[in-house]
Design a protein around this motif. Structure first.
Motif, PDB file in Angstrom:
ATOM      1  N   UNK A 105     -18.477  40.205  15.360  1.00 53.06           N
ATOM      2  CA  UNK A 105     -19.747  40.234  14.641  1.00 53.06           C
ATOM      3  C   UNK A 105     -20.538  41.465  15.048  1.00 53.06           C
ATOM      4  N   UNK A 106     -21.045  42.201  14.067  1.00 52.49           N
ATOM      5  CA  UNK A 106     -21.745  43.452  14.332  1.00 52.49           C
ATOM      6  C   UNK A 106     -23.249  43.251  14.416  1.00 52.49           C
ATOM      7  N   UNK A 107     -23.845  43.806  15.489  1.00 57.82           N
ATOM      8  CA  UNK A 107     -25.293  43.728  15.697  1.00 57.82           C
ATOM      9  C   UNK A 107     -25.820  45.038  16.291  1.00 57.82           C
ATOM     10  N   UNK A 108     -25.220  46.132  15.897  1.00 59.71           N
ATOM     11  CA  UNK A 108     -25.585  47.440  16.429  1.00 59.71           C
ATOM     12  C   UNK A 108     -26.411  48.212  15.406  1.00 59.71           C
ATOM     13  N   UNK A 109     -27.220  49.155  15.864  1.00 57.26           N
ATOM     14  CA  UNK A 109     -27.914  50.029  14.914  1.00 57.26           C
ATOM     15  C   UNK A 109     -26.928  50.992  14.282  1.00 57.26           C
ATOM     16  N   UNK A 110     -27.300  51.544  13.135  1.00 61.74           N
ATOM     17  CA  UNK A 110     -26.471  52.571  12.504  1.00 61.74           C
ATOM     18  C   UNK A 110     -26.821  53.923  13.098  1.00 61.74           C
ATOM     19  N   UNK A 111     -25.861  54.529  13.762  1.00 63.98           N
ATOM     20  CA  UNK A 111     -26.006  55.853  14.361  1.00 63.98           C
ATOM     21  C   UNK A 111     -24.734  56.631  14.031  1.00 63.98           C
ATOM     22  N   UNK A 112     -24.701  57.922  14.323  1.00 67.75           N
ATOM     23  CA  UNK A 112     -23.437  58.643  14.122  1.00 67.75           C
ATOM     24  C   UNK A 112     -22.266  57.999  14.869  1.00 67.75           C
ATOM     25  N   UNK A 113     -22.534  57.413  16.023  1.00 65.59           N
ATOM     26  CA  UNK A 113     -21.468  56.800  16.815  1.00 65.59           C
ATOM     27  C   UNK A 113     -20.984  55.480  16.229  1.00 65.59           C
ATOM     28  N   UNK A 114     -21.843  54.768  15.498  1.00 73.75           N
ATOM     29  CA  UNK A 114     -21.444  53.462  14.956  1.00 73.75           C
ATOM     30  C   UNK A 114     -21.087  53.504  13.477  1.00 73.75           C
ATOM     31  N   UNK A 115     -21.274  54.636  12.818  1.00 67.70           N
ATOM     32  CA  UNK A 115     -20.859  54.736  11.410  1.00 67.70           C
ATOM     33  C   UNK A 115     -19.339  54.555  11.346  1.00 67.70           C
ATOM     34  N   UNK A 116     -18.905  53.577  10.569  1.00 63.53           N
ATOM     35  CA  UNK A 116     -17.484  53.220  10.441  1.00 63.53           C
ATOM     36  C   UNK A 116     -16.867  52.915  11.807  1.00 63.53           C
ATOM     37  N   UNK A 117     -17.653  52.279  12.688  1.00 64.73           N
ATOM     38  CA  UNK A 117     -17.076  51.850  13.962  1.00 64.73           C
ATOM     39  C   UNK A 117     -15.948  50.856  13.713  1.00 64.73           C
ATOM     40  N   UNK A 118     -16.064  50.109  12.613  1.00 66.70           N
ATOM     41  CA  UNK A 118     -14.953  49.271  12.173  1.00 66.70           C
ATOM     42  C   UNK A 118     -14.234  50.025  11.061  1.00 66.70           C
ATOM     43  N   UNK A 119     -13.207  50.766  11.453  1.00 65.15           N
ATOM     44  CA  UNK A 119     -12.407  51.539  10.508  1.00 65.15           C
ATOM     45  C   UNK A 119     -10.987  50.976  10.474  1.00 65.15           C
ATOM     46  N   UNK A 120     -10.067  51.699   9.862  1.00 66.82           N
ATOM     47  CA  UNK A 120      -8.702  51.182   9.737  1.00 66.82           C
ATOM     48  C   UNK A 120      -8.081  50.917  11.106  1.00 66.82           C
ATOM     49  N   UNK A 121      -8.322  51.824  12.053  1.00 61.35           N
ATOM     50  CA  UNK A 121      -7.742  51.639  13.393  1.00 61.35           C
ATOM     51  C   UNK A 121      -8.340  50.425  14.093  1.00 61.35           C
ATOM     52  N   UNK A 122      -9.652  50.254  13.973  1.00 62.13           N
ATOM     53  CA  UNK A 122     -10.295  49.100  14.606  1.00 62.13           C
ATOM     54  C   UNK A 122      -9.816  47.799  13.987  1.00 62.13           C
ATOM     55  N   UNK A 123      -9.682  47.779  12.676  1.00 63.70           N
ATOM     56  CA  UNK A 123      -9.204  46.572  11.993  1.00 63.70           C
ATOM     57  C   UNK A 123      -7.773  46.245  12.407  1.00 63.70           C
ATOM     58  N   UNK A 124      -6.934  47.263  12.536  1.00 69.04           N
ATOM     59  CA  UNK A 124      -5.550  47.039  12.960  1.00 69.04           C
ATOM     60  C   UNK A 124      -5.488  46.503  14.382  1.00 69.04           C
ATOM     61  N   UNK A 125      -6.499  46.845  15.194  1.00 76.82           N
ATOM     62  CA  UNK A 125      -6.526  46.385  16.581  1.00 76.82           C
ATOM     63  C   UNK A 125      -7.006  44.949  16.718  1.00 76.82           C
ATOM     64  N   UNK A 126      -7.596  44.396  15.657  1.00 77.65           N
ATOM     65  CA  UNK A 126      -8.083  43.023  15.727  1.00 77.65           C
ATOM     66  C   UNK A 126      -6.931  42.031  15.646  1.00 77.65           C
ATOM     67  N   UNK A 127      -7.187  40.834  16.136  1.00 76.13           N
ATOM     68  CA  UNK A 127      -6.189  39.765  16.086  1.00 76.13           C
ATOM     69  C   UNK A 127      -5.782  39.465  14.653  1.00 76.13           C
ATOM     70  N   UNK A 128      -4.519  39.187  14.392  1.00 75.51           N
ATOM     71  CA  UNK A 128      -4.142  38.682  13.072  1.00 75.51           C
ATOM     72  C   UNK A 128      -4.907  37.396  12.764  1.00 75.51           C
ATOM     73  N   UNK A 129      -5.488  37.331  11.576  1.00 72.34           N
ATOM     74  CA  UNK A 129      -6.242  36.150  11.177  1.00 72.34           C
ATOM     75  C   UNK A 129      -7.686  36.136  11.628  1.00 72.34           C
ATOM     76  N   UNK A 130      -8.147  37.175  12.313  1.00 74.25           N
ATOM     77  CA  UNK A 130      -9.520  37.211  12.817  1.00 74.25           C
ATOM     78  C   UNK A 130     -10.519  37.318  11.666  1.00 74.25           C
ATOM     79  N   UNK A 131     -11.761  37.007  11.989  1.00 77.00           N
ATOM     80  CA  UNK A 131     -12.861  37.029  11.014  1.00 77.00           C
ATOM     81  C   UNK A 131     -13.839  38.131  11.426  1.00 77.00           C
ATOM     82  N   UNK A 132     -14.295  38.913  10.452  1.00 75.92           N
ATOM     83  CA  UNK A 132     -15.289  39.949  10.685  1.00 75.92           C
ATOM     84  C   UNK A 132     -16.598  39.555  10.019  1.00 75.92           C
ATOM     85  N   UNK A 133     -17.716  39.683  10.747  1.00 74.02           N
ATOM     86  CA  UNK A 133     -19.037  39.377  10.210  1.00 74.02           C
ATOM     87  C   UNK A 133     -19.928  40.597  10.418  1.00 74.02           C
ATOM     88  N   UNK A 134     -20.680  40.973   9.386  1.00 76.72           N
ATOM     89  CA  UNK A 134     -21.586  42.111   9.515  1.00 76.72           C
ATOM     90  C   UNK A 134     -22.956  41.781   8.948  1.00 76.72           C
TER      91      UNK A 134
END
Length: 323
Positions: free
Chosen positions: A204-233
């Motif tokens: 679950x994302x609760x961070x401000x939008x900054x250059x460092x957090x823009x697309x912090x959840x990208x293809x690589x981050x999604x691939x690193x998540x558990x299979x079947x995991x849930x994303x909340x923003x």
């Protein structure tokens, strides 16, 4: 206190008693368009604005007498704070006013996405439901799950408090790299982002939008998540690469997502709208009467303080008041 206060949008709450003896300009309904807002700001001392208003050099140039910008939001990525500071304009936001409402809504999205409530609702409404079946609409458990929080400010900590009632294991990461003083009270443990992604059933994302957090959840981050995991923003839409999210859902790597914010809202990409495993909400995290009233009152108090020559309690650039 006298002056001219402009609100970029009609507010459904009476803030006149807080503002005091000022001229108050706001549209009768809806919001000013950009041209009308710039025209209204010509002699303004204060601006109350929504997060959809870009407070940039052009706006500040159009309002040479501006003394304060009160942003009707916690995040202020729509405001060029550096430009405002150079001009001696105070920038204030609404921290605390919407914490509990947004944390509640985060859990609503979490539960709704994990248990596929929107899909079930659509099935029942369609008239195609044929009755209970053992394998129908199987979702993910929330009780006892592992929750990863990206950002551990007021809202992240409020979500962690709620997670305790679900016996969830809570891990968090934050931009500062520091351990939050409240982490032990919330039963949360700070970890690095890669560990959080790998171990969490829900992210679950609760961070401000900054250059460092823009697309912090990208293809690589999604691939690193558990299979079947849930994303909340419920943070900012641009923290998530929406095309990469759709791809991760379509190939079955992610179980579901619950989104309250979008990168180019109100526009939502057609592939995201067509994805059955995404629960979509219209940026409603703070949409309770109590929270929105508190936000309006916080903005009004910030304006009043600035026009009285005092630093607003919620000022984000206090250096303009330092002598």
């Amino acid at each position: 206190m006298r002056g001219t206060v402009v609100s970029s949008a009609a507010l459904p709450f009476d803030i006149a008693p807080i503002l005091g003896a000022v001229e108050y300009r706001a549209p009768a309904t809806g919001s000013f368009d950009r041209a009308a807002l710039l025209a209204a700001l010509g002699d303004a001392d204060a601006l109350i604005c929504l997060l959809t208003v870009a407070v940039d050099e052009a706006l500040l140039e159009a309002a040479p007498g501006l003394r304060v910008v009160a942003n009707f939001a916690v995040g202020y990525d729509n405001v060029d704070v550096a430009a405002a500071t150079r001009r001696g304009v105070a920038v204030a936001n609404t921290p605390g006013a919407l914490t509990e409402a947004t944390a509640d809504f985060t859990f609503a999205l979490l539960l709704g996405a994990a248990r596929r409530l929107a899909e079930g609702d659509r099935l029942v409404r369609s008239g195609a439901w044929t009755g209970w079946a053992p394998g129908q609409h199987l979702g993910a458990d929330v009780f006892g799950a592992e929750l990863g929080l990206i950002g551990f400010g007021r809202i992240g900590q409020a979500v962690a408090r709620r997670a305790r009632g679900f016996s969830m294991t809570v891990r968090y990461t934050n931009g500062s790299g520091a351990v939050a003083p409240a982490d032990q009270a919330h039963g949360a443990v700070r970890v690095e982002l890669d560990e959080l992604l790998a171990r969490s059933d829900v992210v679950s994302l609760h961070c401000p939008l900054t250059p460092a957090t823009r697309h912090i959840i990208d293809a690589a981050a999604l691939a690193a998540m558990k299979p079947g995991a849930v994303l909340v923003n419920t943070a900012r839409g641009a923290c998530v690469d929406e095309a990469a999210l759709v791809a991760a859902l379509d190939r079955g790597h992610l179980g579901a997502a619950g989104l309250d914010v979008f990168e180019h809202e109100p526009a939502v990409p057609a592939p995201l709208r067509a994805c059955a495993r995404v629960l979509l909400a219209p940026h409603a995290g703070s949409a309770t009467t109590t929270a929105r009233r508190r936000m309006a009152e916080t903005c009004a108090r910030a304006v009043r303080a600035a026009l009285d020559g005092r630093a607003p309690e919620t000022v984000v650039n206090p250096e303009i008041y330092q002598t």
